[in-house]
Design a protein around this motif. Sequence first.
Motif, PDB file in Angstrom:
ATOM      1  N   ARG A  88       0.754  -1.401  -0.051  1.00  0.00           N
ATOM      2  CA  ARG A  88      -0.064   0.038  -0.131  1.00  0.00           C
ATOM      3  C   ARG A  88       0.842   1.137   0.058  1.00  0.00           C
ATOM      4  NH1 ARG A  88      -2.894  -2.566   4.039  1.00  0.00           N
ATOM      5  NH2 ARG A  88      -2.091  -1.161   5.620  1.00  0.00           N
TER       6      ARG A  88
ATOM      7  N   ARG B 196      -0.907  24.132 -19.881  1.00  0.00           N
ATOM      8  CA  ARG B 196      -1.649  25.118 -20.150  1.00  0.00           C
ATOM      9  C   ARG B 196      -1.200  26.523 -20.309  1.00  0.00           C
ATOM     10  NH1 ARG B 196      -7.201  24.144 -17.224  1.00  0.00           N
ATOM     11  NH2 ARG B 196      -7.481  26.401 -18.210  1.00  0.00           N
TER      12      ARG B 196
ATOM     13  N   MET C  96       4.598   4.496  11.598  1.00  0.00           N
ATOM     14  CA  MET C  96       4.925   3.574  12.539  1.00  0.00           C
ATOM     15  C   MET C  96       6.051   2.636  12.464  1.00  0.00           C
ATOM     16  SD  MET C  96       2.198   1.487  14.878  1.00  0.00           S
ATOM     17  CE  MET C  96       1.499   3.118  15.542  1.00  0.00           C
ATOM     18  N   SER C  97       7.077   2.362  13.011  1.00  0.00           N
ATOM     19  CA  SER C  97       8.251   1.621  12.404  1.00  0.00           C
ATOM     20  C   SER C  97       8.110   0.158  13.059  1.00  0.00           C
ATOM     21  CB  SER C  97       9.628   2.360  12.784  1.00  0.00           C
ATOM     22  OG  SER C  97       9.482   2.427  14.228  1.00  0.00           O
TER      23      SER C  97
ATOM     24  N   PHE D  91     -10.548  -6.653  14.098  1.00  0.00           N
ATOM     25  CA  PHE D  91      -9.485  -5.676  13.499  1.00  0.00           C
ATOM     26  C   PHE D  91      -8.811  -6.141  12.251  1.00  0.00           C
ATOM     27  CE2 PHE D  91      -5.197  -3.767  13.035  1.00  0.00           C
ATOM     28  CZ  PHE D  91      -5.611  -2.509  12.649  1.00  0.00           C
TER      29      PHE D  91
ATOM     30  N   ALA E  46      -5.798  -5.234   9.652  1.00  0.00           N
ATOM     31  CA  ALA E  46      -4.730  -4.209   9.588  1.00  0.00           C
ATOM     32  C   ALA E  46      -4.532  -3.646   8.152  1.00  0.00           C
ATOM     33  CB  ALA E  46      -3.623  -5.033   9.832  1.00  0.00           C
ATOM     34  N   GLY E  47      -5.872  -3.437   7.413  1.00  0.00           N
ATOM     35  CA  GLY E  47      -5.747  -2.935   6.048  1.00  0.00           C
ATOM     36  C   GLY E  47      -5.917  -3.964   4.916  1.00  0.00           C
ATOM     37  N   GLY E  48      -6.572  -3.512   4.119  1.00  0.00           N
ATOM     38  CA  GLY E  48      -6.704  -4.679   2.974  1.00  0.00           C
ATOM     39  C   GLY E  48      -5.270  -4.133   1.957  1.00  0.00           C
ATOM     40  N   SER E  49      -5.343  -5.205   0.959  1.00  0.00           N
ATOM     41  CA  SER E  49      -4.418  -5.059  -0.036  1.00  0.00           C
ATOM     42  C   SER E  49      -4.588  -3.907  -1.031  1.00  0.00           C
ATOM     43  CB  SER E  49      -4.380  -6.660  -1.156  1.00  0.00           C
ATOM     44  OG  SER E  49      -5.669  -6.737  -1.568  1.00  0.00           O
ATOM     45  N   VAL E  50      -3.971  -3.611  -2.151  1.00  0.00           N
ATOM     46  CA  VAL E  50      -3.778  -2.820  -2.992  1.00  0.00           C
ATOM     47  C   VAL E  50      -5.129  -3.084  -3.966  1.00  0.00           C
ATOM     48  CG1 VAL E  50      -2.914  -1.631  -4.880  1.00  0.00           C
ATOM     49  CG2 VAL E  50      -1.663  -1.969  -2.977  1.00  0.00           C
TER      50      VAL E  50
ATOM     51  N   HIS F 241      -7.716  20.535 -25.356  1.00  0.00           N
ATOM     52  CA  HIS F 241      -6.326  19.884 -25.439  1.00  0.00           C
ATOM     53  C   HIS F 241      -6.381  18.175 -25.154  1.00  0.00           C
ATOM     54  CE1 HIS F 241      -1.993  18.865 -24.809  1.00  0.00           C
ATOM     55  NE2 HIS F 241      -1.698  19.705 -25.669  1.00  0.00           N
TER      56      HIS F 241
ATOM     57  N   TRP G 267      -4.400  16.494 -23.761  1.00  0.00           N
ATOM     58  CA  TRP G 267      -3.979  15.852 -22.427  1.00  0.00           C
ATOM     59  C   TRP G 267      -4.893  16.405 -21.198  1.00  0.00           C
ATOM     60  CZ3 TRP G 267      -0.432  13.365 -19.793  1.00  0.00           C
ATOM     61  CH2 TRP G 267      -0.110  13.598 -18.664  1.00  0.00           C
ATOM     62  N   LEU G 268      -5.452  17.671 -21.614  1.00  0.00           N
ATOM     63  CA  LEU G 268      -6.656  18.075 -20.661  1.00  0.00           C
ATOM     64  C   LEU G 268      -7.756  17.353 -20.738  1.00  0.00           C
ATOM     65  CD1 LEU G 268      -6.290  21.981 -20.925  1.00  0.00           C
ATOM     66  CD2 LEU G 268      -5.273  20.330 -19.273  1.00  0.00           C
TER      67      LEU G 268
ATOM     68  N   ILE H 272      -7.243  14.213 -18.597  1.00  0.00           N
ATOM     69  CA  ILE H 272      -7.199  14.571 -17.324  1.00  0.00           C
ATOM     70  C   ILE H 272      -8.687  14.750 -16.713  1.00  0.00           C
ATOM     71  CG2 ILE H 272      -6.781  16.284 -15.447  1.00  0.00           C
ATOM     72  CD1 ILE H 272      -3.986  16.638 -16.592  1.00  0.00           C
TER      73      ILE H 272
ATOM     74  N   MET I 151      -9.174  18.681  -8.287  1.00  0.00           N
ATOM     75  CA  MET I 151      -8.303  18.693  -9.832  1.00  0.00           C
ATOM     76  C   MET I 151      -9.034  18.871 -10.752  1.00  0.00           C
ATOM     77  SD  MET I 151      -5.853  15.401 -10.112  1.00  0.00           S
ATOM     78  CE  MET I 151      -5.704  14.683 -11.527  1.00  0.00           C
TER      79      MET I 151
ATOM     80  N   LEU J 202      -7.633  22.148 -12.835  1.00  0.00           N
ATOM     81  CA  LEU J 202      -6.837  21.700 -14.242  1.00  0.00           C
ATOM     82  C   LEU J 202      -7.635  21.864 -15.421  1.00  0.00           C
ATOM     83  CD1 LEU J 202      -4.618  18.678 -13.012  1.00  0.00           C
ATOM     84  CD2 LEU J 202      -4.199  21.166 -13.042  1.00  0.00           C
ATOM     85  N   VAL J 203      -8.929  21.630 -15.347  1.00  0.00           N
ATOM     86  CA  VAL J 203      -9.881  21.560 -16.457  1.00  0.00           C
ATOM     87  C   VAL J 203     -10.781  22.996 -16.395  1.00  0.00           C
ATOM     88  CG1 VAL J 203     -11.431  20.471 -17.907  1.00  0.00           C
ATOM     89  CG2 VAL J 203      -9.582  19.260 -16.604  1.00  0.00           C
TER      90      VAL J 203
END
Lengths: 49, 319
Positions: free
Chosen positions: A17, A39, B1-2, B20, B22-26, B57, B59-60, B63, B122, B126-127
């Motif tokens: 993650r 832009r 947190m190390s 609990f 501990a967070g899912g996978s990607v 454009h 690219w835009l 986006i 965003m 940007l747009v």
Amino acid sequence: MTRHQWTKEELAARRKRSIAIALVLVALMILFYITTIVRLGGNVADRTF
Amino acid sequence: MSDSSIDIEVCAGGSSFGNFAAGGSVADYFALLKPRVMSLVVFTAFVGVVVAPGGIHPWLGAIALLCIAVGAGASGALNMWYDADIDRLMRRTASRPVPAGRVQPGEALSFGMMLSVGSVLMLGVLVNWAAAGLLAFTIFFYAVIYTMWLKRSTPQNIVIGGAAGAFPPVVGWASVTGSVDLVSLSLFLIIFMWTPPHFWALALFRTSDYQRAGIPMMPVVAGPDETRRQILIYALAIVPVTLSPFLLGFAGWFYLVAGLALSTAFAWFAWRVYVDREGGVAERSARKLFGYSIVFLFSVFAVLLIEHVASRLPVAFAG
């Protein structure tokens, strides 16, 4: 309060993650950079002093 | 947190989804974005961007599509957060990350909120802010109006809630023009009218799932026969609605012929659902309509796109 011990699988998932978040941040950085160039476009050349 | 431990508060009833996590996978977080739904959103928005008058454009434009996709994914995550209690009661949704306990509800909520705010900002920065406003409204409509309010309270849930899924081409269009007009609203209307028969066909062969979860889908509340009648009415209404871009002078003859064929076929599949009411044949007809409805929507927008691109080719080569 209890203390949760992370298993190897959980640590591996957390690492993946973290890498994914880092990649997204780098991608956003590149995206904003390119968009700024797009832009600005010819406006840079046409600017008045 | 190390270090490899974390302090967590364990409170009675704090989490209704097991221990609990501990967070899912990607992959779990990606699943929160409802990627299959997102593909339809991105495609219809893409058509909105390409066929809108004027230009943007590339690219835009890309986006804008990225922001719309992320915004759609964000509303999917918010939906999975709120609906986790009923999702775990239905076969189709029980394995989703939150009801399965792989992602905590709070994580899904913050993930969805973060992406919602991020995608809207965003798109605005940007747009343009007209498109961003529409995207914000779409997310609000899906997460709050549909998920939190309509879904559990009325059999008209997906009729009104369908507006959320119909907005993407309008947002795509507004990304180019900075406004909403009649033609973009006709694209909205096609998806809006398509949504009820699409989901009611699904509900016809998944009635027990919705019953178990207590969701007042049309077959649960009004029965399968009334659902079939309403499916047919919407399917018949889809024919003129599909042709509306032509009637407004925006689409050409190719679209008229293809749109007429596609929407007539839609009405035919709905008619089969209306006629076949018993046993395996009834379920097969509902499944066929559900499957065809997806093909229909992709095809109508693909035809609009192809016709538009083809009409621009001579200009591009001459230029």
